[in-house]
Design an enzyme around this catalytic site. Structure first.
Site, PDB file in Angstrom:
ATOM      1  N   SER A   1     -12.849 -15.969 -33.966  1.00  0.00           N
ATOM      2  CA  SER A   1     -11.388 -15.955 -33.926  1.00  0.00           C
ATOM      3  C   SER A   1     -10.845 -14.822 -33.048  1.00  0.00           C
ATOM      4  CB  SER A   1     -10.818 -15.853 -35.332  1.00  0.00           C
ATOM      5  OG  SER A   1     -11.379 -14.743 -36.000  1.00  0.00           O
TER       6      SER A   1
ATOM      7  N   ASP B   1      -3.782  -8.967 -42.585  1.00  0.00           N
ATOM      8  CA  ASP B   1      -4.762  -9.156 -41.521  1.00  0.00           C
ATOM      9  C   ASP B   1      -4.801  -7.881 -40.691  1.00  0.00           C
ATOM     10  OD1 ASP B   1      -6.295  -9.773 -39.350  1.00  0.00           O
ATOM     11  OD2 ASP B   1      -5.200 -11.590 -38.787  1.00  0.00           O
TER      12      ASP B   1
ATOM     13  N   HIS C   1      -7.316  -9.162 -36.608  1.00  0.00           N
ATOM     14  CA  HIS C   1      -6.800  -9.777 -35.380  1.00  0.00           C
ATOM     15  C   HIS C   1      -5.644  -8.944 -34.853  1.00  0.00           C
ATOM     16  CE1 HIS C   1      -8.763 -12.997 -37.729  1.00  0.00           C
ATOM     17  NE2 HIS C   1      -9.308 -13.213 -36.555  1.00  0.00           N
TER      18      HIS C   1
END
Ligand SMILES: *[C@@H]1O[C@H](CO)[C@@H](O)[C@H](O)[C@H]1NC(C)=O
Ligand SMILES: *[C@@H]1O[C@H](CO)[C@@H](O)[C@H](O)[C@H]1NC(C)=O
Ligand SMILES: *[C@@H]1O[C@H](CO)[C@@H](O)[C@H](O)[C@H]1NC(C)=O
Length: 423
Positions: free
Chosen positions: A140, A398, A401
């Site tokens: 990702s 998160d 990312h």
């Protein structure tokens, strides 16, 4: 310090449910890493610096800039795209649209030691990949970098989505017709042939077959001119390693329910990377025109502070100052393995006399840049307006990312420089 990675792996797996199993595993893993390596830490950081110094001198010898060492400095200029101007940002990374209130994190640029990193130049990038196919392969974070690139490029040329498949659009392809350029994304978080775990089906382990690459990207290599690999985080997860599909078990990583030998993921990561990097060379065609560039984006550290599911897990609004944030052992090792394997790719190449179909290996060494940008993650803004119903103590964060726009745009500024010097 420990729990946060649980969320990391939830995110990386696109899981919505919590798995106590992973919680336990990660606590244990991190505890072990801490214990085993605490005393090594100072040695290790010297090692990281030493490796860097070597990279640096090699760079200077070629009159090339080493973009991996430097600092973030304030920048008045606005990013060239935003959450409304770019249509391809994944929801979880669209921090602006999700209501992240501060914008200071957008106003920094990376200043390497001894040279400048130019602001991203979309039409130059497109000109450099004219008549070429650029592919991102990995997890990702590969997708995160690809989406940054697509946003940057779409400020000057509208891409056409020509292929999309898999949940979360794991495989995608765009064309820039006016440049006859293709950009694509291949989901392959472990690079080698593997079967992803599916805890809901009682499959708690990734299975890796250490004799072959993941054909989902490899079979397309003939068409691809530039490959950007970005993978690493999935290697931390519980896994069973086989020599071949249907073959013997070589060992496992965190598999207490089986009687297999525990083998660390560092060696497996190295082997997988080597297999992937070599495969590009092994499959090159012998046509004179088929020179290829292989780029590895190095490991990008996570920035959880305190508990992963608590407000403020990564709430910084400015980069860390020089020397404020030390690199963890694991982050440094994952980086070092990547840098070493890329160097080996080129060493072997230089011994070969045949120049046709030459493959050049390069590294986008972002581990240090990324380490200093604890302010660049979505945190709670991975979801739209997380505080719309008032302040919450517990919520998903998160801290792995990167917000788009955000620090990851600089990865692509470096990628541009690398493609430029390759051409
Ligand atoms: C986003 O970009 C568009 C197009 O460049 C611009 O019109 C708009 O004002 C920008 N929005 C923000 C919040 O900067
Ligand atoms: C467009 O690019 C492809 C490679 O991606 C190449 O094979 C083809 O010849 C190019 N077309 C033109 C018209 O240059
Ligand atoms: C685990 O493997 C070892 C070595 O192969 C063997 O001696 C032992 O009996 C095994 N234990 C179980 C519970 O199967």
């Amino acid at each position: 310090m420990q729990k946060p990675l649980i969320n990391l792996h939830q995110r990386l797996h696109f899981l919505t449910k919590k798995h106590i199993f992973f919680a336990l595993y990660l606590l244990l893993l991190l505890a072990l890493i801490q214990l085993h390596h605490q005393h090594k830490k100072s040695l290790i950081s010297h090692e990281v610096m030493r490796t860097k110094a070597e990279d640096g001198s090699a760079g200077r010898a070629n009159m090339k800039c080493d973009f991996s060492i430097g600092k973030w400095i304030r920048n008045k200029a606005k990013p060239i795209y935003n959450g409304t101007s770019c249509g391809t940002i994944k929801e979880g990374q669209n921090c602006m649209a999700n209501g992240r209130p501060d914008t200071g994190y957008l106003h920094w640029r990376w200043q390497p030691v001894g040279c400048d990193l130019h602001p991203f130049h979309p039409s130059l990038f497109l000109t450099l990949i004219q008549n070429k196919h650029l592919a991102f392969v990995g997890d990702s974070l590969a997708r995160n970098q690809l989406e940054s690139l697509m946003c940057l490029l779409s400020t000057v040329s509208q891409p056409e989505l020509i292929y999309s498949s898999g949940d979360d659009n794991k495989f995608k392809r765009w064309a820039f017709p006016s440049y006859n350029a293709t950009v694509s994304l291949f989901w392959s978080p472990l690079l080698v042939k593997h079967v992803e775990k599916e805890p809901s089906l009682g499959k708690n382990y990734n299975k890796l077959y250490m004799d072959s690459v993941d054909e989902r990207w490899a079979r397309e290599l003939d068409e691809i001119d530039i490959v950007v690999f970005s993978a690493g985080h999935w290697f931390l997860l519980p896994a069973i390693y086989y020599d071949t599909a249907g073959g013997d078990v070589l060992g496992c990583h965190y598999c207490p329910e089986f009687n297999y030998t525990e083998i660390g993921f560092f060696d497996i990561f190295r082997k997988s990377l080597r297999i992937a990097l070599n495969e590009v060379k092994r499959r090159r065609s012998r046509r004179r025109s088929s020179e290829k560039l292989v780029v590895l984006t190095t490991f990008s550290p996570a920035h959880f502070e305190g508990e992963w599911n608590k407000a403020g897990a990564c709430s910084k609004m400015e980069p860390f100052k020089e020397g404020e944030k030390k690199m963890e052992y694991m982050d440094g090792e994952m980086r070092r393995i990547g840098v070493e394997e890329v160097r080996k790719g080129n060493d072997v190449e230089e011994e070969e006399e045949e120049v046709n179909g030459r493959v050049k290996y390069e590294v986008v060494d972002v581990t240090e840049l990324a380490l200093m940008r604890g302010d660049g993650h979505p945190g709670p803004y991975m979801n739209p307006f997380p505080y719309a119903q008032g302040y919450k103590e517990r919520l998903q964060n998160d801290c792995v990312h990167w917000c788009l726009p955000g620090p990851i745009d600089a990865w692509n500024e470096i990628l541009l420089e690398i493609i430029k010097s390759w051409k």
